[in-house]
Design a protein around this motif. Structure first.
Motif, PDB file in Angstrom:
ATOM      1  N   GLU A   1       0.836  -1.213   0.000  1.00 47.92           N
ATOM      2  CA  GLU A   1       0.000   0.000   0.000  1.00 47.92           C
ATOM      3  C   GLU A   1       0.867   1.257   0.000  1.00 47.92           C
ATOM      4  OE1 GLU A   1      -3.423   0.052  -0.356  1.00 47.92           O
ATOM      5  OE2 GLU A   1      -3.003  -2.058  -0.754  1.00 47.92           O
ATOM      6  N   GLY A   2       2.009   1.186   0.679  1.00 53.31           N
ATOM      7  CA  GLY A   2       2.900   2.344   0.751  1.00 53.31           C
ATOM      8  C   GLY A   2       3.377   2.771  -0.633  1.00 53.31           C
TER       9      GLY A   2
ATOM     10  N   ASP B   1       0.523   4.595  -2.188  1.00 50.63           N
ATOM     11  CA  ASP B   1       0.476   5.942  -1.573  1.00 50.63           C
ATOM     12  C   ASP B   1       1.496   6.853  -2.256  1.00 50.63           C
ATOM     13  OD1 ASP B   1      -1.338   4.998   0.288  1.00 50.63           O
ATOM     14  OD2 ASP B   1       0.167   4.668   1.861  1.00 50.63           O
TER      15      ASP B   1
ATOM     16  N   ARG C   1      -6.125   3.046  -6.862  1.00 46.89           N
ATOM     17  CA  ARG C   1      -6.513   3.488  -5.532  1.00 46.89           C
ATOM     18  C   ARG C   1      -7.844   4.240  -5.581  1.00 46.89           C
ATOM     19  NH1 ARG C   1      -3.752   4.903  -1.017  1.00 46.89           N
ATOM     20  NH2 ARG C   1      -2.859   2.819  -1.201  1.00 46.89           N
TER      21      ARG C   1
END
Lengths: 432, 432
Positions: free
Chosen positions: B69-70, B73, B176
């Protein structure tokens, strides 16, 4: 007899997995033969149809490929009154159900001033394959033809093999009742090829539906893309969830009504009462002594049938979702509550008074349903299978001003300059 | 330049047929290779994915198949503000359009006393293929992912190849924004196999959508049946119907916005004014001097493009139905009237202010549309592609009395004794 499994048994998971993944059909090496047949029909048209029909169906159809209306009239006249009335009742009920499926067109103006919407239209022409011989079912004619006609298909052509020239008069009667426009005396891969590519006699169609043997299935796969097809049906299956308050013999007969279709069919009982499961197994054994198609039903039950005993109905619902059965009977006290907990099934039959067989003929919903666990992602045949949707977009200068710049930005980010220009030129005119 | 045809010319029919049937794609012999890749992934799971990804994408994904997920992001943070705002606007508009497609459940009691209906449910899990490299379009992520999420798909897994580890940050940002639940660093047939059969890392899905190269298409065909797939897309196409009141350069750029996609794309103008047709052809030639993707667009226009001059707009509507184009622009005075006369098109863009490119990004309707004349029988991607319908039937004793005998009659006529018995046993109890 079919196996008896208990969810708490050691080895249940493996046995249940085996039920899920049992290979229930041979995949004979027919694909090459079918490729040759399709090429032959594309090259030689009617001549190929006549020759292949003489070879496979032992009947000469030269100059008489199409069944004349008079022959259909005669078939209709030969059907006994009770059968005819039953066919009419079935057709009416199937039609009434499917009329509710006709989708609506939509059009609206959104806050940016764009007019958006969609429009549904029927395919111009559809082809319906009807098997000959043992699986020549008038009910299948109704279940395929009625939705096509409700959708508004202008031309519905039916093909069916007539070995030695013989045809089930009920099949012709059902075709007439359902509004089939043309009936052709040809079957197999050659019939599918004719429907997809056309011949001098048979005009091509846009969509082909209907069940068939391995050759027909292979031909449908091959012409997919040139025309639309329905799903390729595997062997039929039923899952019955029943509590101890049922008559074991009713449940046994419901299971056998699936098993008698085909030695590859699958009938499974899930019950929360072991004694009841044993009683059903005994009732099945007794019925397998007497029913007409006991050889077929017996093979199906022996090879693919099962009684599964579980702890409670929640567990039964979980097993149902893992099986994603074509047909699901819920013979329990509160079938609506149980149905609400199940996500994957082609058709659900609710309550003790709803044997699956009513759905095969007269209930109204379609009996062409997803098999082999494909109910996880697909649906039974419907009016939508004979229609397609065109999306509609109308921009005003104002709405293009509002959202056009975002399209330009994204086009640029995708390195599609002309996409961006097609918006930019118009915006430039507005800003002039 | 693209050819110029007049409907009244001798030889028009043959030339038009050639346009309809032009083979716009090679079918490379990839099927055997794909079969091997699928078998390898089924047998060795993640190890096969790692090895194949090292070979094809030149990147080591051992222990890092899933994009954390990072990393998503970070990609989101790296996207310039204008692009991010455009992606959000596109996602919102696509979501608003598709929310109107969510089908309704129905239930009713009919005059016989049977309760009939149906229920729609989403698939449990869907997989989205996103190409890498040149055709790695964030807009395609939105167009596939948003309908799945609107349908209620709980788990949406995206796979995309990342050659040398590189990925378009806009693609991750779009994932996302659209609500994709998992992103996997794997592409090609191996990614499709992983989605269909699952590995230790990647849980299997029920439906796979999204565009891809010949290997991806072959893999989707092969796993069809095990999972659902969307249609296999061919090269894109546009038909523009335009009268003489248009700016020839706008029309030229609209044609080029299709041609720039792919050398196999097809852009056709139909006009009722020969002088206007000539002017558009000249404008196309001029634009082909300057646009960035002129090599691709020029090849497409040369090999598959055309200007067709016809006598009037009725004739244009007939040609449109024969082409059944993926995209149809109606740049005429009364586009609604013309649209009403056309039956087959994936998407219609109405009026001079509606370039097709707005539909690629921000209009709202889906940009995944039927190509290669399949709009005759199929529709663009929608919420329905991620849902399935379960039919519902509930009989009461009274309704079984009313329609059960017809089911018995038809079962007997089809020699399916147990079917009839399942009704007869229940009726016997009622008549006792």
């Amino acid at each position: 007899m079919g196996r008896m499994l208990r969810t708490w048994d050691h080895g249940f998971e493996a046995a249940f997995e085996a039920l899920l993944t049992a290979k229930r059909e041979d995949a004979p090496e027919v694909d090459e033969a079918v490729a040759g047949i399709i090429a032959d029909v594309r090259a030689r048209g009617d001549a190929a149809l006549v020759e292949l029909t003489a070879r496979f169906d032992r009947v000469d159809v030269a100059g008489r490929l199409r069944v004349p209306e008079g022959e259909i009239d005669a078939a209709l006249a030969a059907v006994p009154e009770a059968e005819l009335a039953a066919l009419h009742l079935a057709a009416e009920r199937v039609r009434a159900y499917h009329e509710r499926q006709v989708p609506r067109d939509e059009s609206w103006e959104d806050e940016a001033g764009a007019t958006l919407g969609w429009r549904w239209t029927p395919v111009d022409a559809a082809g319906l394959y009807v098997p000959g011989g043992q699986a020549s079912y008038p009910s299948s004619v109704l279940m395929n033809a009625v939705p096509a006609k409700v959708a508004g298909v202008a031309r519905l052509a039916m093909v069916t093999p007539m070995p030695e020239g013989r045809v089930n008069p009920l099949v012709l009667a059902a075709a007439r009742i359902a509004g089939v426009d043309e009936v052709w005396r040809v079957g197999g891969a050659q019939a599918v090829a004719a429907l997809a590519y056309g011949t001098a006699s048979i005009a091509p169609v846009d969509k082909i539906t209907g069940p068939g043997n391995a050759y027909v299935a292979a031909a449908k796969r091959r012409v997919f893309g040139k025309v639309g097809i329905d799903s390729i049906a595997g062997p039929s299956e039923v899952l019955v969830i029943a509590d101890a308050a049922n008559d074991p013999d009713w449940v046994a007969v419901d299971l056998m009504s699936q098993a008698e279709h085909d030695a590859s069919a699958q009938a499974i009982l899930v019950t929360d009462d072991e004694g009841f499961g044993t009683a059903v197994a005994a009732a099945v054994a007794a019925r397998l002594e007497t029913i007409e198609r006991r050889a077929v039903a017996g093979a199906s039950w022996r090879d693919f049938g099962a009684v599964i005993v579980c702890g409670n109905l929640s567990e039964a619902a979980e097993l149902a979702d893992r099986l994603a059965p074509e047909h699901l009977e819920l013979l329990v006290e509160d079938p609506d509550a149980l149905a609400a907990r199940i996500r994957h099934a082609g058709a659900i039959f609710l309550g003790r008074w709803t044997p699956e067989a009513v759905g095969d003929y007269v209930a109204g919903p379609n009996h062409v349903l997803p098999t082999s666990r494909t109910a996880r992602f697909s649906s039974g045949l419907s009016v939508l299978d004979f229609m397609k949707r065109t999306t509609l977009t109308r921009m005003t200068p104002q709405s293009l001003k509002a959202i056009g710049p975002a399209a330009e930005t994204l086009a640029r980010s995708e390195s599609l300059e002309a996409h961006g220009l097609s918006v930019a030129l118009r915006l430039a005119q507005l800003n002039r």
